[in-house]
Design a protein around this motif. Sequence first.
Motif, PDB file in Angstrom:
ATOM      1  N   ASP A 181      -3.223   2.805  -1.101  1.00 48.04           N
ATOM      2  CA  ASP A 181      -2.171   3.744  -1.520  1.00 48.04           C
ATOM      3  C   ASP A 181      -0.798   3.099  -1.573  1.00 48.04           C
ATOM      4  O   ASP A 181       0.135   3.671  -2.149  1.00 48.04           O
ATOM      5  N   SER A 182      -0.644   1.921  -0.972  1.00 49.88           N
ATOM      6  CA  SER A 182       0.668   1.266  -0.970  1.00 49.88           C
ATOM      7  C   SER A 182       1.004   0.654  -2.323  1.00 49.88           C
ATOM      8  O   SER A 182       2.150   0.274  -2.557  1.00 49.88           O
ATOM      9  N   TRP A 183       0.036   0.534  -3.230  1.00 50.46           N
ATOM     10  CA  TRP A 183       0.299   0.150  -4.610  1.00 50.46           C
ATOM     11  C   TRP A 183       0.508   1.443  -5.405  1.00 50.46           C
ATOM     12  O   TRP A 183      -0.419   2.257  -5.514  1.00 50.46           O
ATOM     13  N   PRO A 184       1.679   1.675  -5.955  1.00 46.87           N
ATOM     14  CA  PRO A 184       1.920   2.938  -6.669  1.00 46.87           C
ATOM     15  C   PRO A 184       0.903   3.223  -7.764  1.00 46.87           C
ATOM     16  O   PRO A 184       0.452   4.372  -7.913  1.00 46.87           O
ATOM     17  N   VAL A 185       0.517   2.208  -8.537  1.00 45.88           N
ATOM     18  CA  VAL A 185      -0.425   2.444  -9.626  1.00 45.88           C
ATOM     19  C   VAL A 185      -1.798   2.831  -9.085  1.00 45.88           C
ATOM     20  O   VAL A 185      -2.490   3.679  -9.678  1.00 45.88           O
TER      21      VAL A 185
END
Length: 212
Positions: A181-185
């Motif tokens: 979830d820490s990657w926005p995409v």
Amino acid sequence: MSVVLYGSQSTASLVVHWLLIELGIGHELRQLDFDRREQKSPEYLALNPAGRVPTLVIDGQVLTESAAIAMHLADLYPQAGLAPAPGTPARGDYYRWMCFCVYTLMPQYRAWFYPDEPAGPEHVEAVKERARAALEAAWQQVADHLQRNGGPYMLGGQRTAVDFVLTMLMRWSRNMPRPTDSWPVLQDYARRMKSLPSFAEVYRREGITDWT
């Protein structure tokens, strides 16, 4: 058609259960109690000698390996559009990303969750650190792919069985130092998959409340 799924909460059987619901396939769910090591019982080992889940039995045929089962279910119900047509370029991409799940992501998750297996208990921290680095690099590759191709799914506009498997594997990172979830995409991608009614239903049936 007689369909029986052997699984356990929050394991790789989740994606098979999810797809059975998504495809509207009537089935019996038999959840194994891992604390009681039911997956290692003589009865279950006779069905699946690996002693792992999932195992799906369709009219007497025994199927194992979550990604393989996911692909088979997609092929059994082509009207759902969860697999591109055989022989097309999209089918090649479909195989590529499904194998990415199997050969790149899943082994590193196993190393993270069972770090004593590869090199013994004295090397647990080193194994976990390498697994973490490999997983973060792999998820960066997925994020880059979605960013570059514009999504919204791994094969573009068509949602496939690959997306279901990847979403399950994203969930496995929820308690890691850098969850997906820490990657926005990737967060947007997961949100899109989790908005499916079938996702809410599989959570309800299995009693899962995290990563909603």
